[in-house]
Design a protein around this motif. Structure first.
Motif, PDB file in Angstrom:
ATOM      1  N   ILE A 123      81.937  44.126 100.513  1.00  0.00           N
ATOM      2  CA  ILE A 123      82.237  44.889  99.280  1.00  0.00           C
ATOM      3  C   ILE A 123      81.072  44.758  98.283  1.00  0.00           C
ATOM      4  O   ILE A 123      80.683  45.728  97.633  1.00  0.00           O
ATOM      5  CB  ILE A 123      83.576  44.436  98.642  1.00  0.00           C
ATOM      6  CG1 ILE A 123      84.739  44.757  99.586  1.00  0.00           C
ATOM      7  CG2 ILE A 123      83.785  45.108  97.283  1.00  0.00           C
ATOM      8  CD1 ILE A 123      86.101  44.279  99.108  1.00  0.00           C
ATOM      9  N   ILE A 124      80.490  43.517  98.193  1.00  0.00           N
ATOM     10  CA  ILE A 124      79.349  43.336  97.267  1.00  0.00           C
ATOM     11  C   ILE A 124      78.214  44.292  97.670  1.00  0.00           C
ATOM     12  O   ILE A 124      77.581  44.922  96.835  1.00  0.00           O
ATOM     13  CB  ILE A 124      78.818  41.884  97.292  1.00  0.00           C
ATOM     14  CG1 ILE A 124      79.877  40.886  96.838  1.00  0.00           C
ATOM     15  CG2 ILE A 124      77.573  41.740  96.428  1.00  0.00           C
ATOM     16  CD1 ILE A 124      79.497  39.419  97.013  1.00  0.00           C
ATOM     17  N   GLU A 125      77.986  44.410  98.982  1.00  0.00           N
ATOM     18  CA  GLU A 125      76.870  45.232  99.466  1.00  0.00           C
ATOM     19  C   GLU A 125      77.161  46.733  99.391  1.00  0.00           C
ATOM     20  O   GLU A 125      76.306  47.508  99.018  1.00  0.00           O
ATOM     21  CB  GLU A 125      76.556  44.867 100.930  1.00  0.00           C
ATOM     22  CG  GLU A 125      75.718  43.603 101.089  1.00  0.00           C
ATOM     23  CD  GLU A 125      74.334  43.725 100.461  1.00  0.00           C
ATOM     24  OE1 GLU A 125      74.127  43.086  99.409  1.00  0.00           O
ATOM     25  OE2 GLU A 125      73.473  44.454 100.983  1.00  0.00           O
ATOM     26  N   PHE A 126      78.378  47.117  99.783  1.00  0.00           N
ATOM     27  CA  PHE A 126      78.657  48.557  99.943  1.00  0.00           C
ATOM     28  C   PHE A 126      79.747  49.095  99.029  1.00  0.00           C
ATOM     29  O   PHE A 126      79.959  50.306  98.991  1.00  0.00           O
ATOM     30  CB  PHE A 126      79.073  48.858 101.401  1.00  0.00           C
ATOM     31  CG  PHE A 126      78.033  48.446 102.403  1.00  0.00           C
ATOM     32  CD1 PHE A 126      76.840  49.152 102.516  1.00  0.00           C
ATOM     33  CD2 PHE A 126      78.230  47.351 103.230  1.00  0.00           C
ATOM     34  CE1 PHE A 126      75.870  48.774 103.430  1.00  0.00           C
ATOM     35  CE2 PHE A 126      77.268  46.961 104.151  1.00  0.00           C
ATOM     36  CZ  PHE A 126      76.084  47.675 104.249  1.00  0.00           C
ATOM     37  N   GLY A 127      80.442  48.204  98.322  1.00  0.00           N
ATOM     38  CA  GLY A 127      81.599  48.634  97.535  1.00  0.00           C
ATOM     39  C   GLY A 127      81.198  49.232  96.193  1.00  0.00           C
ATOM     40  O   GLY A 127      80.010  49.270  95.842  1.00  0.00           O
ATOM     41  N   PRO A 128      82.199  49.678  95.418  1.00  0.00           N
ATOM     42  CA  PRO A 128      81.918  50.253  94.099  1.00  0.00           C
ATOM     43  C   PRO A 128      81.347  49.206  93.132  1.00  0.00           C
ATOM     44  O   PRO A 128      81.704  48.024  93.221  1.00  0.00           O
ATOM     45  CB  PRO A 128      83.295  50.728  93.619  1.00  0.00           C
ATOM     46  CG  PRO A 128      84.286  50.052  94.492  1.00  0.00           C
ATOM     47  CD  PRO A 128      83.610  49.675  95.763  1.00  0.00           C
ATOM     48  N   LYS A 129      80.465  49.641  92.249  1.00  0.00           N
ATOM     49  CA  LYS A 129      79.748  48.723  91.337  1.00  0.00           C
ATOM     50  C   LYS A 129      80.701  47.935  90.431  1.00  0.00           C
ATOM     51  O   LYS A 129      80.489  46.764  90.145  1.00  0.00           O
ATOM     52  CB  LYS A 129      78.785  49.521  90.461  1.00  0.00           C
ATOM     53  CG  LYS A 129      77.458  49.792  91.148  1.00  0.00           C
ATOM     54  CD  LYS A 129      76.325  49.781  90.105  1.00  0.00           C
ATOM     55  CE  LYS A 129      74.983  49.483  90.731  1.00  0.00           C
ATOM     56  NZ  LYS A 129      74.520  50.481  91.673  1.00  0.00           N
ATOM     57  N   ASP A 130      81.787  48.602  89.955  1.00  0.00           N
ATOM     58  CA  ASP A 130      82.673  47.923  89.004  1.00  0.00           C
ATOM     59  C   ASP A 130      83.474  46.785  89.651  1.00  0.00           C
ATOM     60  O   ASP A 130      84.041  45.943  88.958  1.00  0.00           O
ATOM     61  CB  ASP A 130      83.603  48.929  88.294  1.00  0.00           C
ATOM     62  CG  ASP A 130      84.313  49.849  89.270  1.00  0.00           C
ATOM     63  OD1 ASP A 130      83.813  49.995  90.397  1.00  0.00           O
ATOM     64  OD2 ASP A 130      85.371  50.401  88.902  1.00  0.00           O
ATOM     65  N   LEU A 131      83.512  46.769  90.982  1.00  0.00           N
ATOM     66  CA  LEU A 131      84.226  45.671  91.664  1.00  0.00           C
ATOM     67  C   LEU A 131      83.311  44.478  91.901  1.00  0.00           C
ATOM     68  O   LEU A 131      83.754  43.383  92.210  1.00  0.00           O
ATOM     69  CB  LEU A 131      84.722  46.153  93.039  1.00  0.00           C
ATOM     70  CG  LEU A 131      86.090  46.806  93.125  1.00  0.00           C
ATOM     71  CD1 LEU A 131      86.453  47.059  94.570  1.00  0.00           C
ATOM     72  CD2 LEU A 131      87.142  45.902  92.474  1.00  0.00           C
ATOM     73  N   LYS A 132      81.984  44.724  91.767  1.00  0.00           N
ATOM     74  CA  LYS A 132      80.993  43.735  92.190  1.00  0.00           C
ATOM     75  C   LYS A 132      81.239  42.348  91.556  1.00  0.00           C
ATOM     76  O   LYS A 132      81.291  41.339  92.255  1.00  0.00           O
ATOM     77  CB  LYS A 132      79.587  44.237  91.846  1.00  0.00           C
ATOM     78  CG  LYS A 132      78.540  43.650  92.752  1.00  0.00           C
ATOM     79  CD  LYS A 132      77.183  44.289  92.539  1.00  0.00           C
ATOM     80  CE  LYS A 132      76.188  43.502  93.341  1.00  0.00           C
ATOM     81  NZ  LYS A 132      75.065  42.971  92.737  1.00  0.00           N
ATOM     82  N   GLU A 133      81.394  42.345  90.214  1.00  0.00           N
ATOM     83  CA  GLU A 133      81.477  41.055  89.523  1.00  0.00           C
ATOM     84  C   GLU A 133      82.678  40.205  89.950  1.00  0.00           C
ATOM     85  O   GLU A 133      82.498  39.053  90.364  1.00  0.00           O
ATOM     86  CB  GLU A 133      81.485  41.289  88.013  1.00  0.00           C
ATOM     87  CG  GLU A 133      80.774  40.179  87.261  1.00  0.00           C
ATOM     88  CD  GLU A 133      80.693  40.488  85.790  1.00  0.00           C
ATOM     89  OE1 GLU A 133      81.368  39.791  85.034  1.00  0.00           O
ATOM     90  OE2 GLU A 133      79.992  41.464  85.410  1.00  0.00           O
ATOM     91  N   PRO A 134      83.932  40.758  89.884  1.00  0.00           N
ATOM     92  CA  PRO A 134      85.074  39.924  90.296  1.00  0.00           C
ATOM     93  C   PRO A 134      85.011  39.523  91.770  1.00  0.00           C
ATOM     94  O   PRO A 134      85.368  38.396  92.129  1.00  0.00           O
ATOM     95  CB  PRO A 134      86.294  40.815  90.025  1.00  0.00           C
ATOM     96  CG  PRO A 134      85.789  42.196  89.867  1.00  0.00           C
ATOM     97  CD  PRO A 134      84.370  42.075  89.384  1.00  0.00           C
ATOM     98  N   VAL A 135      84.524  40.438  92.608  1.00  0.00           N
ATOM     99  CA  VAL A 135      84.465  40.139  94.050  1.00  0.00           C
ATOM    100  C   VAL A 135      83.423  39.051  94.325  1.00  0.00           C
ATOM    101  O   VAL A 135      83.626  38.162  95.145  1.00  0.00           O
ATOM    102  CB  VAL A 135      84.169  41.436  94.848  1.00  0.00           C
ATOM    103  CG1 VAL A 135      83.862  41.133  96.289  1.00  0.00           C
ATOM    104  CG2 VAL A 135      85.359  42.372  94.772  1.00  0.00           C
TER     105      VAL A 135
END
Ligand code: HEM
Length: 183
Positions: A123-135
């Motif tokens: 998810i960090i690599e390919f997921g949406p940007k707004d999810l990056k921090e919590p993930v």
């Protein structure tokens, strides 16, 4: 399968340890700033960190490559039971000794944690940007179970070797089957 997963994990752990210690961006930025100050050049902390991250990047790329390798290996590992190979052990099965229940329970928790690490890494690599921090915050916790599992696993193997499963170390190296493998 065992050694491919083990070696990939140890190399992945090495990338994490390097990132947290010798190649820590704050340490590297401080070294760069200190050196430049002796040559009458000034670099802000922000610039120092940006430079440190660039130096670290080729090393850190290996975390991602090894992450993909583990995604591949675990996809095979989780598919094998469907073909009757390397079946998953059930810690909730009846008539298990406390030791066996604990052993199988540790593997189950480990596999669940690995799944979380692999999915959050992707998810960090390919997921949406707004999810990056919590993930990322969840993903980073991976170091704790990884170290705990390696410690428990090594201790378990050593105890088994010197008590009721003599030869377990040479069997896992040679690939020979254990007489009670389905235990
Ligand atoms: C079981 C497998 C994995 C474990 C145990 C693991 C563990 C970790 C840990 C502990 C960190 C934090 C390092 C720090 O504190 O500085 C980290 C960071 C990271 N991991 Fe993984 N990882 C795994 C798989 C993956 C995968 C599959 C990917 C992507 C393909 C990935 C991508 C990343 C990225 C991009 C970061 C940096 C996040 C940031 O910039 O803060 N990881 N990983």
């Amino acid at each position: 399968m065992h050694w491919a997963i083990a070696i990939s994990f140890l190399l992945l752990l090495l990338t994490i340890i390097l990132r947290l210690t010798w190649m820590n961006k704050f340490n590297m930025a401080a070294i760069i700033q200190e050196y430049l100050s002796t040559t009458d050049q000034v670099l802000s902390e922000e610039q120092g960190i940006a430079l440190a991250k660039k130096i670290r990047q080729p090393m850190w790329d290996w975390h991602i490559y090894l992450g993909y390798v583990l995604v591949g290996l675990f996809s095979i590992r989780f598919t094998l039971p469907l073909f009757g190979k390397m079946k998953f052990q059930n810690p909730f099965a009846k008539n298990l000794s406390a030791k066996k229940r604990f052993q199988k329970g540790v593997y189950l928790v480990f596999y669940l944690c690995v799944e979380v690490s692999l999915v959050t890494g992707l998810i960090i690599e390919f997921g949406p940007k707004d999810l990056k921090e919590p993930v990322e915050a969840i993903h980073k916790l991976g170091i704790y179970y990884l170290l705990a599992f390696i410690g428990l696993h090594l201790a378990g193997v050593i105890i088994a070797e010197f008590t009721d499963q003599k030869g377990i170390v040479s069997r896992i190296i040679s690939g020979k089957k254990n007489k009670d493998e389905n235990d």
